[in-house]
Design a protein around this motif. Sequence first.
Motif, PDB file in Angstrom:
ATOM      1  N   PHE A  32      79.465  11.843 -81.479  1.00 55.22           N
ATOM      2  CA  PHE A  32      78.813  12.233 -80.229  1.00 55.22           C
ATOM      3  C   PHE A  32      79.491  13.502 -79.701  1.00 55.22           C
ATOM      4  O   PHE A  32      80.714  13.626 -79.765  1.00 55.22           O
ATOM      5  N   TYR A  34      80.311  16.620 -76.792  1.00 56.04           N
ATOM      6  CA  TYR A  34      80.503  16.862 -75.351  1.00 56.04           C
ATOM      7  C   TYR A  34      80.904  18.324 -75.163  1.00 56.04           C
ATOM      8  O   TYR A  34      81.472  18.939 -76.059  1.00 56.04           O
ATOM      9  N   THR A  39      83.884  14.783 -69.715  1.00 58.70           N
ATOM     10  CA  THR A  39      83.161  13.689 -70.365  1.00 58.70           C
ATOM     11  C   THR A  39      84.179  12.625 -70.800  1.00 58.70           C
ATOM     12  O   THR A  39      85.171  12.956 -71.460  1.00 58.70           O
ATOM     13  N   ILE A  41      85.609  10.645 -73.046  1.00 58.28           N
ATOM     14  CA  ILE A  41      85.518  10.451 -74.500  1.00 58.28           C
ATOM     15  C   ILE A  41      85.996   9.064 -74.915  1.00 58.28           C
ATOM     16  O   ILE A  41      85.574   8.551 -75.951  1.00 58.28           O
ATOM     17  N   LEU A  44      83.092   6.814 -75.355  1.00 56.85           N
ATOM     18  CA  LEU A  44      82.360   7.084 -76.599  1.00 56.85           C
ATOM     19  C   LEU A  44      83.115   6.494 -77.791  1.00 56.85           C
ATOM     20  O   LEU A  44      82.517   5.868 -78.681  1.00 56.85           O
ATOM     21  N   CYS A  47      82.820   2.856 -78.063  1.00 60.63           N
ATOM     22  CA  CYS A  47      81.478   2.468 -78.537  1.00 60.63           C
ATOM     23  C   CYS A  47      81.339   2.690 -80.052  1.00 60.63           C
ATOM     24  O   CYS A  47      80.286   2.435 -80.626  1.00 60.63           O
ATOM     25  N   TYR A  49      81.847   5.744 -81.601  1.00 61.66           N
ATOM     26  CA  TYR A  49      81.539   7.142 -81.938  1.00 61.66           C
ATOM     27  C   TYR A  49      82.836   7.957 -82.040  1.00 61.66           C
ATOM     28  O   TYR A  49      83.813   7.661 -81.353  1.00 61.66           O
ATOM     29  N   PRO A  51      84.166  11.221 -80.743  1.00 60.19           N
ATOM     30  CA  PRO A  51      83.800  12.297 -79.797  1.00 60.19           C
ATOM     31  C   PRO A  51      84.216  13.661 -80.339  1.00 60.19           C
ATOM     32  O   PRO A  51      85.342  13.823 -80.805  1.00 60.19           O
ATOM     33  N   VAL A  95      76.884  13.981 -74.416  1.00 65.71           N
ATOM     34  CA  VAL A  95      77.031  13.550 -73.021  1.00 65.71           C
ATOM     35  C   VAL A  95      77.577  14.735 -72.233  1.00 65.71           C
ATOM     36  O   VAL A  95      78.604  15.303 -72.613  1.00 65.71           O
ATOM     37  N   LEU A 147      74.003   3.791 -73.614  1.00 66.93           N
ATOM     38  CA  LEU A 147      74.437   3.754 -75.017  1.00 66.93           C
ATOM     39  C   LEU A 147      74.201   2.376 -75.637  1.00 66.93           C
ATOM     40  O   LEU A 147      74.539   2.145 -76.796  1.00 66.93           O
TER      41      LEU A 147
END
Lengths: 375, 417
Positions: A32, A34, A39, A41, A44, A47, A49, A51, A95, A147
């Motif tokens: 992902f 940014y 943001t 991170i 993310l 989750c 991802y 970043p 994001v 998300l």
Amino acid sequence: MMISDPIASFQQAYETSSQILSRIHDQGQKLFGYFCTYTPIELLAACGYLPVRIMGGRGKTEQCYHLLPEFICPFMKRSLERAMNGEYHFLSGIVQSYSCDAVCGCQAVWKNNFPDMSLYSISLPYNSNPQAREFYIAEFKNLLEKLGQPYDPCFQEKLRQAIEQYRQVRQAVLNLYDSAQSGLLDISAEEKWYAVQAGFVIPPDQYLELINRLIQRKKEASVHKKNPVSVIISGSEIGHPDILTYIEKTGGRIVWDDHCTGIRSFEPADGFVEDPMERLVDRYMKRSPCASRSRAEDRWLQWEKKLRHSDVQGVIFILQKFCTPHLSDIPYFKEQLKKRGILSIVLEMDESWEVSGQIRTRIDGFLDMVQGKNG
Amino acid sequence: MDKKSKSTKRLQAAKDVNRIVFEYYMECSQAKSQGIPVGWMPPMNGAIEILYAMGLQPVFPENWSPVCAAFGLASQNFEISENMGYSIDLCGYLRNIIGYVHGPIETSQCVLGNLPIPDFLLSPGGGCIPVMKIFHALERRFPDAAVFRADLPQVALKDIQPHHIQYAVQEIQRLISFLEETTGRKMDYDKLEEAVALSDKACVLWDDIMSYRRYIPTPFSAAEIGIMFVMVTRQGTRIAVDFLEKVLDELKDRVARKQGVIPEEKIRLFWDNIPLWYNLGLFNYFEEMNGVVVAETYSTAWSIRLDAEDPIKALALKSLKSYPLVSCVSMDNRMDSIIKACKEYSIDGVIFHRNKSCLPITLGQMDIKRRLEEQLQIPSIIIDADHMDERNFFPAQFRNRADAFMEMLLAKRKVTS
């Protein structure tokens, strides 16, 4: 594969980040993007991802003019250009956290032109009262909802781990700055720039290993410390280190930076609350103030602390052309610096990041003047 | 074509606008001597109704900039701010107002007088960066003014969630407490309800007025955009409602008589972005070739409703929606509203003002342009200029592009008819 010299590894990672990240993506890792370090991170990462900070860098801008006006910063033009050239094809989404009008508007342009990406915006409060803190938490949880991630105990544990990992990353960068500042680590501004930028684009575990190795590198010589003119550099993103190299070559010693791609992104390393979400919010609310989200006076308070504890003789503002937040703060900063008897200069850079003859002449003249003034 | 020109207005109401503008600024000037606290604030949010309900005087520095542009005062203000170190690449509103407050605020010979020194500032967090930075500079310029550090979520309309509304409501409540404490005046909630109801009525009337522009021939063009002054400065008052009712009556009459703007209306145009305040005559330029600008983006900022039964929430929602309605914060909405307007107003062509002084409205124009062509086969043109700084407007370049565009539209019309 990493090269044994950490600096060479950082430079290679930064310059070939598209290929490296593409390979990581092909191995099944989702990424992902940014634009700026407001943001969160950690969310993310928790989750699942990786970043990745979207970078402008130096280069041509051609295709982006089909979608953007000329009067927008090189950073946004270049990042869109790179995306249009397929250099960000591996991103699942982006994001953005209302870094500035340009980022907000460009996010909308990306959304219209890269329909396969998921693009989310988060709205961060400008105040720091208890209501703002509550809103911050709600907005972070809202992002998780977008998300598709429930805020359950399992996720909270992952968030704790992500916070810890990025705390270590930030602390390592802060240690790098401290070591360089104190002279324990002999590192040029260009090397430091690559060392920091690489952290935005390579996985945190690999980065940590490299940066810790760099910090432990023994001091060999102190070429850079001998430079006579101590300066602060300040502004928005620095897209290429040539300008820093030129400052050092002509006698400048960069003792601190206040840049979007510099130390401002890393302070503080962490929040100070137990609950993971509140800890995350605590950290982001206490971030070093930036021109986009703060008053120049609030930024100046931090500058005063630095000026008190260092022998700064001059300030070089290095701005992306058309950067409204920073351009708006310049008159205030110049006035304050003048009151303290500190000379300053403003350099506006385009997407080539070329240190042109005119810029060289201005830097030469400025450093001569500072040196002359300070004997 | 000159760099600066005034528009030709046809509505009778245009004369009333001049009176309303004059009276508003006189009221601002006199507020101080009458002991009425003066607050400077950005436009397009829910604070105006609060100030009027509390008997306070709202002043809009952003709105003063078009006045300076129209009266030819902007260039001296630019000179002052640019000498202070403000870059020529910054928004013209910012450079103008900062120059004004550091220069002729107490000496200018403007027929509308001068802005009164503020007793308090509603300094925004949210909205666009230049407006935020304008107020930061005003805080420095007027250190004796009390400062309310406002905060507002910046969120696309379709993404507004309960926590955004809750935070905006809390901010409205915090603002009321600040004003009560700063000015010593208590909020009268009956008056607030009344102000919100009047504001809602003005928005309803505004939409009605805009809808009359769908008629062919259109009863008025963008050259009359000055009527928007009441939406910026008089929302929440009877003055706005009375004026807009009068405008509506006049439009009904013109439509009944099929009285258009020009004798033969052949081309209907849409204008995107803020007009050139120093050259509203540009709108008349198209009329020479039988074209009329019948709709524009900016007027949609007032296309909202306010529930007077829950005034605080209504003002919170108004604050959340107004700016995203016209800017890149809510690009999907902006795009959809232009497409919708093009259909409803029978638009033949769109003029995109690529505005050096306003990135939030300029960004995304190329995508809207493409969608107009793909979805509605509506051609468009890009005009490079600036809503405040005439140095960024080149009449010859404009003429070349505008003439070619109009010729193309006229040829297209000939073929289709």
